[in-house]
Write a protein that holds these residues in place. Sequence first.
Motif, PDB file in Angstrom:
ATOM      1  N   GLY A  18      -5.163  -5.373   2.915  1.00 29.96           N
ATOM      2  CA  GLY A  18      -4.329  -3.966   2.731  1.00 29.96           C
ATOM      3  C   GLY A  18      -5.074  -3.178   3.845  1.00 29.96           C
TER       4      GLY A  18
ATOM      5  N   ASN B  90      -5.950 -11.472  -3.100  1.00 28.75           N
ATOM      6  CA  ASN B  90      -6.445 -10.222  -2.500  1.00 28.75           C
ATOM      7  C   ASN B  90      -7.527  -9.544  -3.299  1.00 28.75           C
ATOM      8  OD1 ASN B  90      -5.112  -6.908  -3.081  1.00 28.75           O
ATOM      9  ND2 ASN B  90      -5.850  -7.653  -1.054  1.00 28.75           N
TER      10      ASN B  90
ATOM     11  N   PRO C 182      -9.483  -3.378  -2.780  1.00 25.61           N
ATOM     12  CA  PRO C 182      -9.407  -2.767  -1.726  1.00 25.61           C
ATOM     13  C   PRO C 182     -10.584  -1.700  -1.508  1.00 25.61           C
ATOM     14  CG  PRO C 182      -7.786  -1.863  -3.322  1.00 25.61           C
ATOM     15  CD  PRO C 182      -8.538  -2.862  -3.832  1.00 25.61           C
TER      16      PRO C 182
ATOM     17  N   MET D 151       0.993  -1.296   0.008  1.00 24.07           N
ATOM     18  CA  MET D 151      -0.095   0.114   0.076  1.00 24.07           C
ATOM     19  C   MET D 151       0.857   1.282  -0.061  1.00 24.07           C
ATOM     20  SD  MET D 151      -3.041  -1.347   2.717  1.00 24.07           S
ATOM     21  CE  MET D 151      -1.653  -1.845   3.893  1.00 24.07           C
TER      22      MET D 151
END
Length: 361
Positions: A313, A286, A289, A24
């Motif tokens: 994240g 993942n 976000p 990030m």
Amino acid sequence: MTNLLTPYVSPALRLPNRVAMAPMTRFRADAVTGVPHAATAAYYAQRASAALIVTEGVFTEWRGRGEAGVPGLLTDGQAAGWAGVTTAVHAAGGRIFAQLWHVGRLNHHLNNPGAERPIAPSAVAAEGLVRAGDAKVPFEVPEAMTAQDIDAVIAGFAEAARKAVAAGFDGVEIHGANGYLFKQFHGDNTNLRTDGYGGSVNGRVRFTVETVEAVAEAVGAERVGLRVSPDNPENGVAESDPAGLYRVLATTLDPRGLAYLHVSEKGRYPAIADLRKHWSGTLIGNHDPADPTDRATGEAMIAAGHADIVAYGRSFIANPDLPRRFATGAPLAGINEEHLYAGVPDGYTDYAPLPHDGTWS
């Protein structure tokens, strides 16, 4: 024991759990030198209970930096700054990979020490604005990369990987996602090349494959991961056939023995589940976000066999002890949005871990 909290062992990784910290951007490096802030060591060490930490993107050449505040792994001073980070993380019992990054066209000559124009697969400007100094200016048309440019960028990634390992990193992750340079080679609208680095699917993935191979040769394949985000329209990159392109990429790289493939899923294509069928090694999953993966989703991804490790994240920003919170069922803290990209310690190292007396309940 839950799926997320069980250890994970592979030929390249020995992890105490499966809750990884995703890369990030934090914009805390020195704006001029690109040296990580002194507080960066504390920031990552606070999160050392993660199965694996992947750092923010770290530029491999000045034209690949983008905006000021991004750290690099190009100079000895930058490498020395990261050595302090890896020492702190290892002292706290953690494991950490550096994410190697090049923004390609998402830059401006005013952000480069030599005022060089950005480079990209083709001379196609991105839409929108980029911060340059104290102002925001439109992205400019980048220079289409020559064969010499391609060779130099690949060599720069390999050298940055060597510096990373010398600075104590356990490995490196190549940032092939989110509309940056590697993704620009993959995109139909950003790669208009007619040479061996464009056109067919094999041509579009060639730059990524060659960079991964060069970095693996420099530091060992077992120290190298690759992050991709198929069908992700971020930063204006369009992929007409993400399934076809990323299946070829995964199948080509699968025999290389990499540490992992890190798949960030954003879009209509179910990339994590699909690429699992084409990748025999470690797969880190993942989710977008903007719709963070919660604990239950992570558990399900592992139980289904779609991912071996799940990367979180924003949850790790405000919850430095995220695995412990999952283990105890504690509520998750929220992010200080005002100081997400600026301020020390505000919004960076000032998030408290759980008290050990159980008072959270």
